[in-house]
Design a protein around this motif. Sequence first.
Motif, PDB file in Angstrom:
ATOM      1  N   PRO A  56      26.794 -10.621 -43.806  1.00 12.19           N
ATOM      2  CA  PRO A  56      27.463 -10.803 -42.445  1.00 12.19           C
ATOM      3  C   PRO A  56      28.819 -11.289 -42.436  1.00 12.19           C
ATOM      4  CG  PRO A  56      25.551 -12.303 -43.270  1.00 12.19           C
ATOM      5  CD  PRO A  56      26.113 -11.296 -44.771  1.00 12.19           C
ATOM      6  N   GLU A  57      29.915 -11.024 -41.974  1.00 12.23           N
ATOM      7  CA  GLU A  57      31.723 -11.224 -41.327  1.00 12.23           C
ATOM      8  C   GLU A  57      31.594 -12.632 -41.711  1.00 12.23           C
ATOM      9  OE1 GLU A  57      34.506  -8.583 -38.710  1.00 12.23           O
ATOM     10  OE2 GLU A  57      33.251 -10.626 -37.206  1.00 12.23           O
ATOM     11  N   GLU A  58      31.162 -13.881 -41.359  1.00 13.27           N
ATOM     12  CA  GLU A  58      31.376 -14.953 -41.755  1.00 13.27           C
ATOM     13  C   GLU A  58      31.045 -15.185 -42.927  1.00 13.27           C
ATOM     14  OE1 GLU A  58      27.379 -14.833 -39.994  1.00 13.27           O
ATOM     15  OE2 GLU A  58      29.062 -14.031 -39.781  1.00 13.27           O
ATOM     16  N   ARG A  91      27.979 -13.262 -49.350  1.00 18.65           N
ATOM     17  CA  ARG A  91      26.519 -13.152 -48.867  1.00 18.65           C
ATOM     18  C   ARG A  91      25.674 -12.208 -48.783  1.00 18.65           C
ATOM     19  NH1 ARG A  91      24.778 -18.980 -46.670  1.00 18.65           N
ATOM     20  NH2 ARG A  91      23.100 -18.460 -47.603  1.00 18.65           N
ATOM     21  N   PRO A  92      24.958 -10.663 -49.858  1.00 21.64           N
ATOM     22  CA  PRO A  92      24.789 -10.040 -49.057  1.00 21.64           C
ATOM     23  C   PRO A  92      23.290 -10.320 -48.619  1.00 21.64           C
ATOM     24  CG  PRO A  92      25.275  -9.587 -51.098  1.00 21.64           C
ATOM     25  CD  PRO A  92      25.580 -10.815 -51.301  1.00 21.64           C
ATOM     26  N   ASP A  93      22.883  -9.927 -46.995  1.00 19.53           N
ATOM     27  CA  ASP A  93      21.565 -10.521 -46.404  1.00 19.53           C
ATOM     28  C   ASP A  93      20.807  -9.260 -46.465  1.00 19.53           C
ATOM     29  OD1 ASP A  93      19.864 -10.818 -44.581  1.00 19.53           O
ATOM     30  OD2 ASP A  93      21.258 -11.648 -42.745  1.00 19.53           O
ATOM     31  N   SER A 148      28.307  -8.957 -37.000  1.00 24.79           N
ATOM     32  CA  SER A 148      28.653  -7.978 -37.484  1.00 24.79           C
ATOM     33  C   SER A 148      28.634  -8.079 -38.947  1.00 24.79           C
ATOM     34  CB  SER A 148      30.656  -7.646 -37.273  1.00 24.79           C
ATOM     35  OG  SER A 148      30.337  -7.553 -35.917  1.00 24.79           O
ATOM     36  N   PHE A 149      28.174  -7.105 -39.887  1.00 24.75           N
ATOM     37  CA  PHE A 149      28.903  -7.446 -41.353  1.00 24.75           C
ATOM     38  C   PHE A 149      29.428  -6.295 -41.838  1.00 24.75           C
ATOM     39  CE2 PHE A 149      24.253  -7.826 -38.923  1.00 24.75           C
ATOM     40  CZ  PHE A 149      23.055  -8.332 -40.043  1.00 24.75           C
ATOM     41  N   ALA A 151      32.164  -0.959 -41.691  1.00 22.32           N
ATOM     42  CA  ALA A 151      31.766  -2.579 -41.333  1.00 22.32           C
ATOM     43  C   ALA A 151      30.205  -1.654 -40.180  1.00 22.32           C
ATOM     44  CB  ALA A 151      32.244  -3.071 -39.786  1.00 22.32           C
ATOM     45  N   VAL A 152      29.589  -2.672 -40.306  1.00 22.29           N
ATOM     46  CA  VAL A 152      27.921  -2.623 -38.712  1.00 22.29           C
ATOM     47  C   VAL A 152      28.228  -3.705 -37.996  1.00 22.29           C
ATOM     48  CG1 VAL A 152      25.897  -1.380 -39.155  1.00 22.29           C
ATOM     49  CG2 VAL A 152      26.784  -0.991 -40.784  1.00 22.29           C
ATOM     50  N   VAL A 153      27.864  -3.205 -36.622  1.00 25.30           N
ATOM     51  CA  VAL A 153      27.464  -3.969 -35.424  1.00 25.30           C
ATOM     52  C   VAL A 153      26.377  -3.859 -35.116  1.00 25.30           C
ATOM     53  CG1 VAL A 153      28.690  -5.254 -33.556  1.00 25.30           C
ATOM     54  CG2 VAL A 153      30.364  -4.735 -35.054  1.00 25.30           C
TER      55      VAL A 153
END
Length: 370
Positions: free
Chosen positions: A268-270, A274-276, A253-254, A242-244
């Motif tokens: 995105p965590e949400e 769906r990769p950004d 958060s990702f 995880a990365v913030v």
Amino acid sequence: MKVRDLALQGGLAAVALVAAFFVWQREPAGSPGEVTVVDAPARALDSVRYEDDTRFVELFRDEKDRDQLWVRLGSKPPKPSVVGATDGGTAVAPAGADGGASDAGTAVAQAHGADAGTPQVVGTTEPPPPPRELRANETAEKLFARFAPLRAMRALGEMDGKKLDEVGLASTARKLTLTVGGKPQDFSLATPPGGWGTPYLRREADGRVFLLGPSLLPDLENASNRLVDRRLHTFDVGDFDAVVITAGGTSRSFIASGKAPGAVTLAPEESPDRPDEFARNWHDKVWRLMPLDFLGRGEVPPGGEPEEAFRVEYRKGGKRLGELTVAKGQGGFFARTEHTTGWTRLHAGVDALAAEAAKVSAPVSSASGK
């Protein structure tokens, strides 16, 4: 008779075991033909210091953790110039001195209220900057262990003044000091012809001269490049999940996935499915940032503490693994992590990353338009 024989064999076996134990505990022997200059175990070595006429390098153990090595890099005060005199009474600085023009020498002599024909000692009184203390790398750890015991290729005994001058030991500014068990042991180092090769080493305690191996000193002479730990993190891609990313007062958060040497995929965590791609490309550039210069332990960048531009926190299983902080200060951008001893100066071109950080960290409603 058999009992006596068994007892004798048992005794011999016990002696053999004791002998084997002491051989196992002994420090490893050097190569054939080598001689021991300092007979001490590596665990007793406190520090190794190399110096010449302008600088010094010191490898030393941390006071609180003797398994941790540090590198201390420092400069020596410049030597003052001696202003001499010509037959005509005009003061001149010797060749190679700062400000060697004859009129400059006259002005210095007159400023000191002295006769222009009297030699004067001049030079800057500005002290050198404080030494930098930086974390040592694996190369430094291996090098440190080679100094205790310290071995040389040959022992040459004592030399007279003429011979010392021939081998470059008569007036050398190069010194080596090993501190073992709190007691320093000083040596003089000759400068090899052409600046490289096998140097001569003179032990100051008894004047004995040794021929040192050619591979021992280059790392000390180039310590800033070879002995400093230049890593920003001790973990790699794939070690965090995880990365913030935080910038401008907002955080996002990702979920992170991927393995070295590839880039980290961020979703995105949400919306984990769906990769950004924008965040992925941005983080890849951040991950590959290369420090230009490392500041020492407790050293503050010019102009004071820089202002944070963005921050990246790395997590594993919900726990914090590490963090990168990028800040803008006087003259450019700086970075600091959980592993660095302080701030590191970054190359030019970080402005674009700092501007894009606000987009990456923006809430979903704002980020959707990027």
